[in-house]
Scaffold this motif. Structure first.
Motif, PDB file in Angstrom:
ATOM      1  N   ALA A   7       0.828  -1.204   0.000  1.00 23.17           N
ATOM      2  CA  ALA A   7       0.000   0.000   0.000  1.00 23.17           C
ATOM      3  C   ALA A   7       0.864   1.256   0.000  1.00 23.17           C
ATOM      4  N   PHE A   8       1.937   1.238   0.782  1.00 23.54           N
ATOM      5  CA  PHE A   8       2.818   2.402   0.840  1.00 23.54           C
ATOM      6  C   PHE A   8       3.543   2.592  -0.483  1.00 23.54           C
ATOM      7  N   ARG A   9       4.040   1.515  -1.032  1.00 25.77           N
ATOM      8  CA  ARG A   9       4.742   1.611  -2.315  1.00 25.77           C
ATOM      9  C   ARG A   9       3.811   2.139  -3.406  1.00 25.77           C
ATOM     10  N   ALA A  10       2.542   1.714  -3.358  1.00 25.52           N
ATOM     11  CA  ALA A  10       1.585   2.134  -4.381  1.00 25.52           C
ATOM     12  C   ALA A  10       1.295   3.631  -4.321  1.00 25.52           C
ATOM     13  N   LEU A  11       1.553   4.268  -3.179  1.00 26.80           N
ATOM     14  CA  LEU A  11       1.346   5.707  -3.065  1.00 26.80           C
ATOM     15  C   LEU A  11       2.413   6.513  -3.802  1.00 26.80           C
ATOM     16  N   HIS A  12       3.497   5.873  -4.193  1.00 22.98           N
ATOM     17  CA  HIS A  12       4.595   6.548  -4.894  1.00 22.98           C
ATOM     18  C   HIS A  12       4.332   6.474  -6.397  1.00 22.98           C
ATOM     19  N   ARG A  13       3.639   7.489  -6.899  1.00 21.76           N
ATOM     20  CA  ARG A  13       3.220   7.500  -8.294  1.00 21.76           C
ATOM     21  C   ARG A  13       3.885   8.676  -9.011  1.00 21.76           C
ATOM     22  N   PRO A  14       4.841   8.422  -9.895  1.00 24.06           N
ATOM     23  CA  PRO A  14       5.407   9.524 -10.676  1.00 24.06           C
ATOM     24  C   PRO A  14       4.299  10.257 -11.416  1.00 24.06           C
ATOM     25  N   GLY A  15       4.283  11.563 -11.288  1.00 21.69           N
ATOM     26  CA  GLY A  15       3.226  12.354 -11.901  1.00 21.69           C
ATOM     27  C   GLY A  15       2.082  12.660 -10.962  1.00 21.69           C
ATOM     28  N   ASP A  16       1.851  11.800  -9.987  1.00 21.78           N
ATOM     29  CA  ASP A  16       0.806  12.000  -8.973  1.00 21.78           C
ATOM     30  C   ASP A  16       1.413  11.624  -7.631  1.00 21.78           C
ATOM     31  N   PRO A  17       2.316  12.468  -7.125  1.00 19.82           N
ATOM     32  CA  PRO A  17       3.180  12.044  -6.020  1.00 19.82           C
ATOM     33  C   PRO A  17       2.469  11.976  -4.675  1.00 19.82           C
ATOM     34  N   LEU A 174      14.601   6.837  -4.023  1.00 17.26           N
ATOM     35  CA  LEU A 174      15.771   7.701  -3.894  1.00 17.26           C
ATOM     36  C   LEU A 174      15.316   9.092  -3.476  1.00 17.26           C
ATOM     37  N   PHE A 175      15.921   9.608  -2.422  1.00 20.24           N
ATOM     38  CA  PHE A 175      15.599  10.936  -1.894  1.00 20.24           C
ATOM     39  C   PHE A 175      16.779  11.848  -2.191  1.00 20.24           C
ATOM     40  N   ALA A 189      13.801  10.495 -14.610  1.00 21.52           N
ATOM     41  CA  ALA A 189      13.895   9.661 -15.806  1.00 21.52           C
ATOM     42  C   ALA A 189      15.059   8.684 -15.755  1.00 21.52           C
ATOM     43  N   GLU A 190      16.106   9.024 -14.981  1.00 23.82           N
ATOM     44  CA  GLU A 190      17.342   8.261 -15.076  1.00 23.82           C
ATOM     45  C   GLU A 190      17.624   7.311 -13.921  1.00 23.82           C
ATOM     46  N   VAL A 191      17.136   7.590 -12.726  1.00 26.26           N
ATOM     47  CA  VAL A 191      17.636   6.838 -11.578  1.00 26.26           C
ATOM     48  C   VAL A 191      17.014   5.457 -11.428  1.00 26.26           C
ATOM     49  N   GLY A 192      15.881   5.222 -12.063  1.00 24.98           N
ATOM     50  CA  GLY A 192      15.285   3.893 -11.998  1.00 24.98           C
ATOM     51  C   GLY A 192      14.614   3.561 -10.688  1.00 24.98           C
ATOM     52  N   LEU A 193      14.343   4.570  -9.868  1.00 29.49           N
ATOM     53  CA  LEU A 193      13.661   4.400  -8.585  1.00 29.49           C
ATOM     54  C   LEU A 193      12.644   5.528  -8.428  1.00 29.49           C
ATOM     55  N   PRO A 194      11.565   5.313  -7.676  1.00 33.56           N
ATOM     56  CA  PRO A 194      10.677   6.423  -7.365  1.00 33.56           C
ATOM     57  C   PRO A 194      11.466   7.555  -6.714  1.00 33.56           C
ATOM     58  N   LEU A 195      11.290   8.762  -7.231  1.00 35.62           N
ATOM     59  CA  LEU A 195      12.090   9.901  -6.795  1.00 35.62           C
ATOM     60  C   LEU A 195      11.354  10.706  -5.730  1.00 35.62           C
ATOM     61  N   ASN A 196      12.026  10.945  -4.611  1.00 35.48           N
ATOM     62  CA  ASN A 196      11.519  11.752  -3.506  1.00 35.48           C
ATOM     63  C   ASN A 196      12.256  13.085  -3.514  1.00 35.48           C
ATOM     64  N   ALA A 207       2.054  19.240  -6.938  1.00 33.31           N
ATOM     65  CA  ALA A 207       1.528  18.868  -8.250  1.00 33.31           C
ATOM     66  C   ALA A 207       2.532  19.194  -9.356  1.00 33.31           C
ATOM     67  N   ALA A 208       3.164  20.362  -9.250  1.00 39.08           N
ATOM     68  CA  ALA A 208       4.156  20.739 -10.254  1.00 39.08           C
ATOM     69  C   ALA A 208       5.373  19.815 -10.208  1.00 39.08           C
ATOM     70  N   LEU A 209       5.796  19.462  -9.007  1.00 36.19           N
ATOM     71  CA  LEU A 209       6.917  18.526  -8.885  1.00 36.19           C
ATOM     72  C   LEU A 209       6.524  17.153  -9.429  1.00 36.19           C
ATOM     73  N   GLY A 210       5.267  16.791  -9.255  1.00 37.99           N
ATOM     74  CA  GLY A 210       4.793  15.539  -9.840  1.00 37.99           C
ATOM     75  C   GLY A 210       4.863  15.568 -11.351  1.00 37.99           C
ATOM     76  N   ARG A 211       4.512  16.687 -11.936  1.00 40.18           N
ATOM     77  CA  ARG A 211       4.575  16.771 -13.400  1.00 40.18           C
ATOM     78  C   ARG A 211       6.003  16.638 -13.912  1.00 40.18           C
ATOM     79  N   LEU A 212       6.973  16.944 -13.051  1.00 43.97           N
ATOM     80  CA  LEU A 212       8.377  16.747 -13.425  1.00 43.97           C
ATOM     81  C   LEU A 212       8.837  15.310 -13.217  1.00 43.97           C
ATOM     82  N   GLY A 213       7.974  14.496 -12.595  1.00 39.01           N
ATOM     83  CA  GLY A 213       8.308  13.088 -12.413  1.00 39.01           C
ATOM     84  C   GLY A 213       8.499  12.640 -10.993  1.00 39.01           C
ATOM     85  N   ALA A 214       8.400  13.554 -10.022  1.00 39.18           N
ATOM     86  CA  ALA A 214       8.558  13.159  -8.622  1.00 39.18           C
ATOM     87  C   ALA A 214       7.450  12.196  -8.216  1.00 39.18           C
ATOM     88  N   ALA A 215       7.827  11.208  -7.407  1.00 39.18           N
ATOM     89  CA  ALA A 215       6.853  10.233  -6.902  1.00 39.18           C
ATOM     90  C   ALA A 215       6.496  10.479  -5.442  1.00 39.18           C
TER      91      ALA A 215
END
Length: 264
Positions: A7-17, A174-175, A189-196, A207-215
């Motif tokens: 459940a916690f992992r599922a909350l990490h959504r790139p684009g919808d952080p 990765l934080f 795009a590059e690190v291969g892990l949900p980005l914090n 929301a803006a950070l999510g649009r950049l890919g933050a999870a």
């Protein structure tokens, strides 16, 4: 893996952080959970300062464990800032995280900043991550690199190198506190892990950070520092005979209710 971990992992959504507020004691964590946040983190600075100890010095192992114990009935998923794991021995770090997991903790932040102001060798951090992953598979390991905060040369290249090793070791995320806004998309795009990333006043909103890919977007120590600043502002205003001009504070009964609802 446990349902809570999933459940916690599922909350990490790139684009919808995941917007993760960080608490420092039972009252702050319970108040955030009561506001409906599905997950709450802790801030090591807040925990340390509230105990009269320095942050990042490995001085709050007992306080961190005790706070996790007191938050075990929180109606939210809990992730805990454990600084560098409170030690260099991977087995000891893994044992500590296992103790946290026994109280229902579903995530930890594990940083590579050293107490002397430098970065720990990446292989040493990776060994801690591997040990934690083996000992506590139900805990989301958010590996933090302080490459920007500590001002190392070529922080982007250093973060890339560390992200690859941390991912191979089993990190879940990765934080990158302090990373410039214009590099968030590159890192995501590059690190291969949900980005914090860390929210900062005046910067992009979640929301803006999510649009950049933050999870995941964390407040870090901001809420603790804001609470302290608000208290100082208010006491100065009252002492000077002025209206503080602040939003209404929670009432006595409301604060009492947090302890009745979410503690034993």
């Amino acid at each position: 893996m446990t349902d809570r971990y999933r459940a916690f992992r599922a909350l990490h959504r790139p684009g919808d952080p995941l917007f993760l507020p960080n608490a420092w004691d039972h009252a702050s964590a319970a108040a955030l959970a009561a506001r409906g946040h599905p997950a709450v983190g802790t801030t090591s600075l807040g925990v340390a300062a509230a105990a009269g100890r320095p942050d990042g010095a490995g001085a709050t192992r007992a306080e961190t464990l005790d706070l996790a114990r007191r938050l075990r009935y929180l109606p939210a998923l809990l992730t805990v800032d454990v600084e560098d794991g409170f030690g260099d021995d991977p087995a000891a770090v893994a044992g500590f995280v296992s103790d946290l997991a026994a109280f229902g903790v579903v995530g930890v932040n594990l940083e590579d900043g050293r107490r002397d102001g430098g970065l720990a060798p990446p292989a040493q951090v990776a060994a801690k991550i591997s040990a934690v992953r083996a000992a506590a598979p139900g805990v989301f390991v958010n590996a933090r690199t302080d490459a920007w905060w500590l001002g190392v040369p070529s922080p982007l290249d250093e973060a890339r190198r560390r992200a690859a090793l941390f991912r191979q070791a089993g990190a879940d995320g990765l934080f990158v506190p302090g990373a410039p806004d214009d590099l968030v998309a590159t890192l995501a795009a590059e690190v291969g892990l949900p980005l914090n990333v860390l929210y900062r006043p005046g910067g992009p909103d979640p929301a803006a950070l999510g649009r950049l890919g933050a999870a995941r977007v964390s407040t870090g120590s901001l809420l603790f520092r804001a609470a302290l600043g608000t208290a100082l502002h208010l006491v100065d205003a009252i002492g000077a005979g002025r209206d503080g001009g602040l939003p209404p504070a929670p009432g006595y009964d409301e604060v009492q209710g947090l302890a009745r609802r979410f503690a034993t």
